[in-house]
Scaffold this active site. Structure first.
Site, PDB file in Angstrom:
ATOM      1  N   SER A   1      45.288  37.835  28.155  1.00 12.07           N
ATOM      2  CA  SER A   1      46.642  37.801  28.705  1.00 12.07           C
ATOM      3  C   SER A   1      47.660  37.783  27.563  1.00 12.07           C
ATOM      4  O   SER A   1      47.716  38.721  26.776  1.00 12.07           O
ATOM      5  CB  SER A   1      46.791  36.610  29.652  1.00 12.07           C
TER       6      SER A   1
ATOM      7  N   ASP B   1      46.015  43.222  39.316  1.00 11.58           N
ATOM      8  CA  ASP B   1      46.599  42.145  38.511  1.00 11.58           C
ATOM      9  C   ASP B   1      48.117  42.115  38.675  1.00 11.58           C
ATOM     10  O   ASP B   1      48.804  43.054  38.286  1.00 11.58           O
ATOM     11  CB  ASP B   1      46.235  42.367  37.036  1.00 11.58           C
TER      12      ASP B   1
ATOM     13  N   HIS C   1      43.944  39.358  37.607  1.00 19.22           N
ATOM     14  CA  HIS C   1      44.095  38.804  36.265  1.00 19.22           C
ATOM     15  C   HIS C   1      42.878  38.005  35.814  1.00 19.22           C
ATOM     16  O   HIS C   1      42.539  38.013  34.632  1.00 19.22           O
ATOM     17  CB  HIS C   1      45.341  37.914  36.233  1.00 19.22           C
TER      18      HIS C   1
END
Length: 712
Positions: A559, A645, A680
């Site tokens: 991320s 995501d 995600h």
């Protein structure tokens, strides 16, 4: 044969997919921005996040070609990956269960069945061993490729249960109400955040709806039996830079709405006895002031960075008390002062106890104070380099604090501590079915000098028989954003690399809170480059101190940590054997320039607003990974994404890979894997997740020349 001299992926003769460049440009603050791969962002991207099957044919086909290329690159490593998955699975007790938590007449807990991916939520009467299965995760997940359980919350009278599930990875949850006597569901509520707060009369509850950009933006009140369209809006946040969340105080007296961005918050109280009440803020919203609350004996107990006087702040937070209804925080009673360099992270309240946790350079602490005597107790990790966490359970009248201890070498131990008597009851010691001998490993906390002389904390895990002679491969993990601190806890999957001679390293770079709020502040906005330079400095330190071999370090981040990977690839890619960027925030500038994307307005607080501020624009343009790809040699890279995501949209890693391949002059290969049915967090099942880890580890072993001959 010396495996370290073998070219990684030398078997790969297939050419990678080529994304057609379709140049577009725009001018921002007098600077012309070129983007040849913006077309990878689907025009119906909001629909794609909710329903991955809606991805346009051309884009879907391209992503599948990328997946096929990555599969071909990793094909010789299939046996290795299968072995890693079996090895990691062997360290998991498949019928694991969590220690129960008491709530009134019941003990609530979750457990797993052997070979099942998802938990089963259960309860037993306190005075009986008769188990009731409340929610059978494997059964509910049967029809879905992705399944994540949100709230599982019994009603105050324990007759009903609200439960929520996300079935796409888009973090959009459907809430249902289950009659615990019959097991039947009713009251289906869609597009929610998955949070629930019950009213005390069991006839209504509050929940949060998502807007079209997946932002939790308004609180709704639902009366049992009504259609969702009849629900009443209680609160709406109109500023797209703010998120809304729900919780209730430990004594169940109040619910509260928390409205926040990354540096400012506001809390509104809800009377759980009165469904018609209009919530009101405790304090007016003030830029840069954060607070959260608990309730004790008619007083609000407040964790805040307000300094006590107008214009003054306590960056590392403090705890104060104020009567319910009082709105002047300058009149609050100070309970726990700020300790500079130790950020006060959390607050809990029991009838007789004030409990808080803090974090600083010497690790986490949990602190407890008796409301009557004022006597304090302090709990620290039980290893020199380790972790501690705590929870207070579901009841308010209690003397029990549940504590969990672990370290990178020692499995987690869970115990209940009686705060009045000091008695400890061990409830669970994490079992490693395939065996684990902690004495074979060592963990160190060292400090690496960064570019400006600041010392960066580093946690190093290795086997004791791994020589410190400058020959070992290493996996170096970093994050460094949002104040998130990396924990020195026990993660069984790391052992699969460490047992193969790797050194596993956590770089506690600036942007986290490992050394208090100042550590976070010095790794954000105009100081963001410190995060990247700290990470590079840690890599240099590992080589200089002979923990790792030159160019045998694999960098890894997820991320915002994936953005760190993109930045260090551009800045110092030659120092690494390979780089793994998972769901990486690499198209940083384009994303933060687009206020229509899910997380852009809230992110302006973290990164700055490049739309309005040229200085922020210039800063981000200087490090945004996509905008700084250069015509040079890059190491092998594995880049991953998730089609649904909502946090880092799938096109960020796809665009990054396409531009990188078109620009670089040598090196690679550059591999892209997009999970076409997840978001995600990747795969949702506990065993499915092991395949994602095995892919990363196999890549790391390939690029460092540590794959056994029999598994090539």
């Amino acid at each position: 044969m010396d495996k370290t001299t073998v070219t990684p992926f030398s078997h790969l003769t297939r050419k990678p997919p080529v994304a057609e460049p379709r140049p577009t440009s725009r001018t921002v603050h007098g600077v012309r921005l070129e983007d040849s791969y913006a077309w990878l962002r689907a025009k119906n991207w909001q629909e794609v996040i909710e329903n991955p099957k809606a991805v346009p044919v051309e884009i879907g086909a391209y992503l599948k070609r990328e997946n096929a290329f990555t599969a071909e690159a990793l094909r010789p490593l299939e046996d290795l990956q299968k072995g890693l998955i079996a090895e990691m699975r062997g360290r998991i007790r498949e019928d694991e269960s969590e220690p129960p938590i008491r709530d009134g007449a019941y003990l609530y807990y979750e457990r797993f069945r052997k070979r099942q991916q998802y938990p089963v939520f259960c309860r037993k009467p306190v005075d009986s061993k008769r188990e009731e299965v409340l929610l059978d995760g494997p059964k509910e997940a049967r029809a879905f490729d992705y399944f994540d359980i949100g709230a599982v919350l019994p009603s105050p009278n324990h007759a009903l249960m609200a439960w929520a599930a996300d079935t796409t990875g888009a973090e959009s949850y459907v809430i249902r109400i289950r009659d615990l006597a019959t097991g039947k569901d009713s009251d289906k509520l869609s597009r929610t955040s998955g949070e629930v707060v019950w009213g005390r009369d069991n006839t209504f509850f509050y929940y949060i709806e998502l807007d079209k950009s997946q932002r939790p933006y308004r609180v709704m009140r639902h009366k049992l039996g009504d259609r969702q369209a009849a629900d009443v809006e209680i609160f709406r946040e109109v500023d797209t830079g703010w998120f809304v969340s729900l919780d209730c105080t430990q004594d169940d007296r109040y619910g509260f709405i928390s409205v926040h961005d990354h540096e400012t918050s506001e809390v509104l109280l809800l009377d759980l006895d009165d469904p018609s009440e209009v919530p009101a803020p405790i304090f007016p919203r003030v830029q840069g002031i954060e607070y959260d609350i608990e309730h004790h004996a008619g007083n609000l107990i407040i964790r805040t960075n307000h300094g006590g006087e107008a214009g003054f702040k306590a960056p590392d937070f403090r705890i104060v008390s104020l009567p319910v209804g009082q709105t002047d925080i300058t009149k609050a009673l100070l309970l726990v002062p700020e300790t500079p360099g130790r950020v006060l992270e959390s607050l809990n309240v029991l009838e007789d106890w004030l409990i808080w946790s803090d974090l600083g350079e010497d690790g986490p602490r949990i602190r407890v104070r008796n409301w009557t005597s004022g006597e304090d107790q302090v709990f620290a990790p039980r290893a020199a380099v380790g972790d501690i966490s705590g929870m207070v359970g579901l009841e308010y009248v209690s003397d029990t604090l549940r504590l969990c201890f672990s370290s990178p070498t020692e499995p987690e131990m869970t115990l209940d501590r009686n705060l009045r008597t000091g008695e400890e009851t061990i409830l669970k010691v994490q079992e490693v079915p395939s065996g684990h001998d902690a004495s074979l490993y060592r963990v160190e906390r060292v400090f690496a000098p960064s570019h400006d002389g600041v010392m960066v904390p580093v946690t190093i895990l290795s086997r004791k028989d791994t020589p410190r002679d400058g020959t070992a491969p290493a996996l170096l993990y970093g994050y460094g954003s949002y104040g998130h601190a990396l924990e020195a806890d026990f993660e069984t999957e790391r052992l699969s690399l460490v047992d193969r001679g790797f050194v596993y390293v956590l770089a506690h770079v600036r942007g986290g809170m490992e050394k208090g709020f100042g550590w976070y502040r010095d790794g954000k906005r105009e100081k963001k480059v410190n995060t990247f330079l700290d990470f590079i400095a840690v890599a240099d330190f590992l080589v200089a101190e002979k923990y790792a071999a030159p160019k045998r370090i694999v960098a890894n981040g997820v991320s915002a940590g994936g953005m760190l990977m993109g930045a260090i690839a551009n800045m110092a890619g030659e120092k690494f054997a390979g780089i793994v960027a998972e769901v990486p925030f690499v198209d940083s500038l384009n994303t933060i320039l687009d206020p229509t994307l899910p997380l852009t307005p809230p992110e302006w607080v973290e990164w700055g607003n490049p739309i309005e501020d040229k200085a922020t624009f210039d800063t981000m343009l200087g490090y945004s990974p996509y905008d700084n790809i250069a015509a040079k040699h890059y190491p092998p890279m594995l880049v991953t994404g998730g089609l649904s995501d909502p946090r880092v949209t799938y096109w960020e890693p796809a665009k990054f890979v396409a531009k990188l391949r078109a620009t670089m002059t040598g090196g690679g290969p550059i591999l892209l894997h997009t999970n076409m049915g997840a978001g995600h967090g990747g795969a949702s099942g506990r065993f499915e997740q092991l395949a994602d880890i095995a892919r990363v580890f196999a890549f790391a072993m390939e690029v460092t020349g540590t794959v056994p001959e029999a598994q090539v």
